[in-house]
Write an enzyme that holds these catalytic residues in place. Sequence first.
Site, mmCIF file in Angstrom:
data_model
loop_
_atom_site.group_PDB
_atom_site.id
_atom_site.type_symbol
_atom_site.label_atom_id
_atom_site.label_comp_id
_atom_site.label_asym_id
_atom_site.label_seq_id
_atom_site.Cartn_x
_atom_site.Cartn_y
_atom_site.Cartn_z
ATOM 1 N N GLY A 110 29.303 6.057 -5.720
ATOM 2 C CA GLY A 110 28.616 5.801 -4.464
ATOM 3 C C GLY A 110 29.554 5.801 -3.280
ATOM 4 C CD GLU A 113 26.419 9.496 -4.928
ATOM 5 O OE1 GLU A 113 25.616 10.253 -5.490
ATOM 6 O OE2 GLU A 113 26.453 8.262 -5.157
ATOM 7 C CD GLU A 133 28.306 8.689 -9.883
ATOM 8 O OE1 GLU A 133 28.076 8.375 -8.710
ATOM 9 O OE2 GLU A 133 29.077 9.622 -10.214
#
Length: 259
Positions: A110, A113, A133
């Site tokens: 994240g 991202e 992930e």
Amino acid sequence: MQAEFITVTPQYRKHIALIALNRPKELNALNLQLMGELRDALVALDEDDEVRVIVLTGNERAFAAGADIKQMAGKGAIDMAKVDQFSTWDKIKRTKKPLIAAVSGFALGGGCELAMTCDMIVASETAQFGQPEIKIGVMPGAGGTQRLTRAIGKARAMELVLTGKFISAQEALNWGLVNRVVPVEMYLQSAMELAAEIAQMSPIATQMAKESVNHAYESSLSEGLYFERKNFYLLFASEDQKEGMNAFIEKRQPDFKGK
């Protein structure tokens, strides 16, 4: 209400706001509260006429080392759908003002991202990027498979997503993921210098230009050209356009007011 997991300085420098992620013990892991606070801060800064550019950072050790796995580990598919965490990400994506990520250390999962959701990335030499992930039995869910592919191409994105490997700041630069790499002691200053350069421009023009560049990823060439042309024409209704062109003719620096 005072934020717990971020700090916000609306006027860190003239027309530049700074947001710092602030969960140092957890390497700035992105829990629901932090992301909500970040969303609310960006909405408020978008409405602040004194702010023209926003810089988002973490600390030297980590921009953000990923999502908070403890909040997700025990949940099922319906639980995750009800939480609807990605609606917060969608709102962050709609930030109108230029958003620069100043990244040092880990930008993983994240965190990677979130950096890619920004418009530009300035990285320190110690920065590491990745989408690990797959190593915990899932996959990127906040844009990792989409933005990474657009930034570095299918083959490289596929390798990172399917192996979970990290890449260095220099690799990220070579592959087109980041704008520049600087010594660790300079990464925030370098991001601020880039922000200051942009903050001198017309805030109306920068927002419309940002909108047009982003549109290129979601449209055909003909649609994108039409969208660009529409925004180009609209800028001729602004006072900044008159000021900018008159200043050019008169050989002086423009004084943009955002009107």
